[in-house]
Design an enzyme around this catalytic site. Structure first.
Site, PDB file in Angstrom:
ATOM      1  CE  LYS A  10      -3.767  -2.307   2.553  1.00  0.00           C
ATOM      2  NZ  LYS A  10      -4.755  -2.117   3.664  1.00  0.00           N
ATOM      3  CE1 TYR A  50      -9.179  -2.721   0.753  1.00  0.00           C
ATOM      4  CE2 TYR A  50      -8.445  -0.648  -0.200  1.00  0.00           C
ATOM      5  CZ  TYR A  50      -8.182  -1.793   0.527  1.00  0.00           C
ATOM      6  OH  TYR A  50      -6.925  -2.017   1.038  1.00  0.00           O
ATOM      7  CG  ASN A 113      -3.387  -2.599   7.051  1.00  0.00           C
ATOM      8  OD1 ASN A 113      -3.240  -2.224   5.893  1.00  0.00           O
ATOM      9  ND2 ASN A 113      -4.462  -3.239   7.466  1.00  0.00           N
ATOM     10  CG  HIS A 116      -5.064  -6.082  -0.335  1.00  0.00           C
ATOM     11  ND1 HIS A 116      -6.277  -6.049   0.318  1.00  0.00           N
ATOM     12  CD2 HIS A 116      -5.209  -6.933  -1.383  1.00  0.00           C
ATOM     13  CE1 HIS A 116      -7.123  -6.855  -0.327  1.00  0.00           C
ATOM     14  NE2 HIS A 116      -6.499  -7.402  -1.359  1.00  0.00           N
ATOM     15  CD  GLU A 127      -8.846  -8.692  -3.540  1.00  0.00           C
ATOM     16  OE1 GLU A 127      -7.689  -9.109  -3.295  1.00  0.00           O
ATOM     17  OE2 GLU A 127      -9.691  -8.450  -2.647  1.00  0.00           O
TER      18      GLU A 127
HETATM   19  P1  IDP Z   1      -7.824  -6.850   5.445  1.00  0.00           P
HETATM   20  O1  IDP Z   1      -6.969  -5.828   4.707  1.00  0.00           O
HETATM   21  O2  IDP Z   1      -7.069  -7.486   6.562  1.00  0.00           O
HETATM   22  O3  IDP Z   1      -8.464  -7.846   4.519  1.00  0.00           O
HETATM   23  P2  IDP Z   1     -10.448  -5.612   5.648  1.00  0.00           P
HETATM   24  O4  IDP Z   1     -11.398  -5.833   6.771  1.00  0.00           O
HETATM   25  O5  IDP Z   1     -10.761  -6.218   4.328  1.00  0.00           O
HETATM   26  O6  IDP Z   1      -8.996  -6.031   6.160  1.00  0.00           O
HETATM   27  O7  IDP Z   1     -10.316  -4.035   5.478  1.00  0.00           O
HETATM   28  C1  IDP Z   1      -9.651  -3.492   4.366  1.00  0.00           C
HETATM   29  C2  IDP Z   1      -8.738  -2.379   4.843  1.00  0.00           C
HETATM   30  O8  IDP Z   1      -9.520  -1.325   5.368  1.00  0.00           O
HETATM   31  C3  IDP Z   1      -7.803  -2.794   5.988  1.00  0.00           C
HETATM   32  O9  IDP Z   1      -6.599  -3.367   5.543  1.00  0.00           O
HETATM   33  C4  IDP Z   1      -7.570  -1.482   6.713  1.00  0.00           C
HETATM   34  O10 IDP Z   1      -6.499  -0.757   6.118  1.00  0.00           O
HETATM   35  C5  IDP Z   1      -8.861  -0.736   6.479  1.00  0.00           C
HETATM   36  N1  IDP Z   1      -9.725  -0.865   7.666  1.00  0.00           N
HETATM   37  C6  IDP Z   1     -10.371  -1.983   8.081  1.00  0.00           C
HETATM   38  N2  IDP Z   1     -11.070  -1.757   9.208  1.00  0.00           N
HETATM   39  C7  IDP Z   1     -10.865  -0.456   9.502  1.00  0.00           C
HETATM   40  C8  IDP Z   1     -11.328   0.405  10.561  1.00  0.00           C
HETATM   41  O11 IDP Z   1     -12.072   0.005  11.464  1.00  0.00           O
HETATM   42  N3  IDP Z   1     -10.888   1.711  10.523  1.00  0.00           N
HETATM   43  C9  IDP Z   1     -10.073   2.175   9.546  1.00  0.00           C
HETATM   44  N4  IDP Z   1      -9.623   1.420   8.548  1.00  0.00           N
HETATM   45  C10 IDP Z   1     -10.006   0.120   8.513  1.00  0.00           C
HETATM   46 MG    MG Z   2      -9.920  -7.633   3.072  1.00  0.00          MG
END
Ligand code: IDP
Ligand code: MG
Length: 140
Positions: A10, A50, A113, A116, A127
């Site tokens: 990212k 997303y 984080n 992805h 994807e």
């Molecule tokens: P993942 O990346 O581990 O699959 P997902 O639940 O699919 O997690 O969420 C996609 C991305 O959205 C996450 O990697 C994170 O960067 C962001 N995200 C998820 N939950 C939150 C939240 O509660 N607050 C802010 N950003 C979030």
């Molecule tokens: Mg995800």
């Protein structure tokens, strides 16, 4: 079973110079990178990528963040590649992600984080097709 999954460093990972670190961990695990490119995602592609989160409160900031700078997109192949890549990444929230995982070792913010990885065979197929054409994926 040999699988393919979609992986993306990212914008925060690119800005912090962690592209090599992510690639190193993929390679040292024994997974194979069969496609890779640096791109700046369009808003349209970001929203498609997303789409499952469209109704979440963090969706607008997620789209803004993922389009805020270049990403490095990959297709990664190998035995159980989808599950293995998710394990290498760790938990979504870096605070809960254990040391030894990419997010656990380098992150502190759930919104930034670093990496992805597709969460299921269905997501991986979707994807990969969003981010790559068949010609960009190399059989070797
Ligand atoms: P993942 O990346 O581990 O699959 P997902 O639940 O699919 O997690 O969420 C996609 C991305 O959205 C996450 O990697 C994170 O960067 C962001 N995200 C998820 N939950 C939150 C939240 O509660 N607050 C802010 N950003 C979030
Ligand atoms: Mg995800």
């Amino acid at each position: 079973m040999t699988e393919r999954t979609f992986v993306m460093v990212k914008p925060d990972g690119v800005r912090r110079g962690l592209v090599g670190e992510v690639i190193k961990r993929i390679e040292q695990k024994g997974l194979k990178i069969v496609a890779m490119k640096m791109v700046r995602l369009s808003e349209e592609t970001a929203k498609e990528h997303y789409a499952e989160h469209v109704n979440k409160p963090f969706f607008p900031s997620l789209v803004e963040f993922i389009t805020s700078g270049p990403v490095v997109s990959m297709v990664v192949e190998g035995n159980s590649a989808i599950e293995v890549m998710r394990r290498l990444c760790g938990a979504t929230n870096p605070i809960e992600s254990p040391p030894g995982t990419i997010r656990g070792d380098f992150g502190l913010d759930i919104g930034e984080n670093i990496v992805h990885a597709s969460d299921s065979p269905h997501s991986a197929e979707k994807e990969i097709s969003i981010h790559f054409s068949n010609e960009e994926i190399i059989d070797y």
